[in-house]
Design an enzyme around this catalytic site. Structure first.
Site, short mmCIF file in Angstrom:
data_model
loop_
_atom_site.label_atom_id
_atom_site.label_comp_id
_atom_site.label_asym_id
_atom_site.label_seq_id
_atom_site.Cartn_x
_atom_site.Cartn_y
_atom_site.Cartn_z
N ARG A 1 -69.92 54.08 33.60
CA ARG A 1 -68.79 53.90 32.68
C ARG A 1 -67.96 52.69 33.05
O ARG A 1 -67.54 51.91 32.17
CB ARG A 1 -67.94 55.17 32.66
CG ARG A 1 -68.64 56.36 32.03
CD ARG A 1 -67.78 57.60 32.03
NE ARG A 1 -67.56 58.11 33.38
CZ ARG A 1 -66.79 59.15 33.67
NH1 ARG A 1 -66.16 59.78 32.70
NH2 ARG A 1 -66.66 59.59 34.91
N GLU B 1 -65.23 61.63 15.33
CA GLU B 1 -66.32 60.69 15.55
C GLU B 1 -66.92 60.15 14.26
O GLU B 1 -67.36 59.00 14.20
CB GLU B 1 -67.41 61.36 16.39
CG GLU B 1 -67.03 61.59 17.84
CD GLU B 1 -66.14 62.82 18.05
OE1 GLU B 1 -65.66 63.01 19.19
OE2 GLU B 1 -65.94 63.57 17.08
N PHE C 1 -71.75 63.48 20.72
CA PHE C 1 -70.81 63.40 19.60
C PHE C 1 -71.16 62.24 18.68
O PHE C 1 -70.93 62.31 17.46
CB PHE C 1 -69.38 63.26 20.10
CG PHE C 1 -68.91 64.43 20.94
CD1 PHE C 1 -69.64 65.61 21.00
CD2 PHE C 1 -67.74 64.36 21.67
CE1 PHE C 1 -69.22 66.69 21.76
CE2 PHE C 1 -67.30 65.43 22.43
CZ PHE C 1 -68.04 66.59 22.49
#
Length: 315
Positions: A10, A58, A83
């Protein structure tokens, strides 16, 4: 690139997006209440006019990205992998992939390795299979933070939709910052013989390398190939390995249906028939738990890989 600036996939994504944004004002980030999740807080401070938060919506986030891309921006939709690929699947398919818009997707918590805290609702082992069935999307599944940095840069460099699948902060460093990352080109990590071809993809690669060390002790000859780009697949490299060995093992943190195992089997069926065994989730819903223990519990351990290689060699 200074790999000390990030400690996981990340952080590597945020670092790559920051570097891209320094070079071009077209790059923007679209969040679904996920700036902190993506470790992009500093990016938001540095570029507050380039972060658009749709909230926990989303589908709206993907539609926003489509609109921005149609106007010449290059949006990165960044949130949980499932998602993006499940909750917003229709929007991704119809409003991004179909018109071939230049939208990039970065999904975290790919695989069961990321579901330690949240369980099956945040363990995403269908995402690659879903995206592989949608035309025109480049799919990259990097092995660690270093490769993630290069993958994000590579996704940005192409015109059209791309998806980068990353982790949850528990991943292991596999490569150095000097790796030769070529989008769409599988990487031969080791070429130690022709008994079996071993294909790996994603954050499971550290375990495959450990298994390979054990195969060295056993005297088994193998070709170890990392398939970071699942679409478009490097069928030339895959086919050559299958033809040379006639046997293969695929290893992935994903359902064995739809992911790497399916991609290699499809290639074998078309170009180079071979015996193939697949290590991964065997079409089941896993439980949550400590990341390493979950992989072991569902047959994706180092010893499981070694045993599967032993089995396929007997075929």
């Amino acid at each position: 690139m200074n790999t000390d600036q990030f400690t996981g996939t990340r952080e590597a994504f945020a670092a790559a997006l920051t570097d891209l944004s320094k070079q071009d004002k077209k790059y923007v980030m679209i969040s679904a209440d996920s700036v902190k999740t993506m470790r992009a807080t500093e990016y938001a401070v540095q570029y507050p006019d380039r972060v658009f938060d749709a909230g926990i919506a989303e589908q709206n986030a993907v539609d926003m990205a489509a609109g921005m891309a149609s106007c010449g921006l290059i949006p990165f939709v960044s949130t949980y992998s499932g998602f993006i690929t499940m909750r917003a699947c229709e929007q991704l398919r119809t409003f991004v992939a179909y018109p071939k818009l230049n939208v990039k997707f970065v999904g975290v918590n790919g695989g069961v390795f990321g579901g330690e805290r949240e369980g099956v609702s945040h363990q995403f082992f269908e995402d690659i299979g879903i995206l592989r069935s949608i035309p025109g999307i480049t799919i990259i599944n990097p092995a660690d933070d270093v490769e993630t940095y290069h993958a994000v840069k590579a996704a940005a460099a192409i015109d059209g939709p791309a998806f980068v699948r990353i982790g949850s902060g528990r991943e292991h460093r596999v490569f150095t910052d000097s790796i030769d990352f070529q989008l769409g080109k599988a990487r031969i990590l080791r070429d130690n013989g022709n008994d079996v071809a071993i294909f790996t993809s994603g954050l499971i690669t550290n375990r495959v390398l450990e298994a390979a060390d054990r195969l060295d002790v056993q005297g088994i000859g193998y070709k170890l190939i990392e398939v970071h780009t699942l679409k478009p697949l490097d069928t030339d490299t895959v086919s050559a390995a299958l033809k040379a060995t006639g046997r293969a093992v695929t290893v992935e943190d994903h359902n064995v249906i739809g992911g790497l195992g399916s991609a290699i089997a499809e290639t074998a069926a078309q170009y180079a028939p071979a015996h193939i065994l697949r290590v991964g989730l065997q079409d089941i819903f896993p439980s949550s738990g400590e990341a390493e223990e979950v992989l072991d519990a569902y047959g994706i351990g180092v010893q499981d890989i070694v045993k599967t290689v032993d089995r396929v060699i007997q075929l």
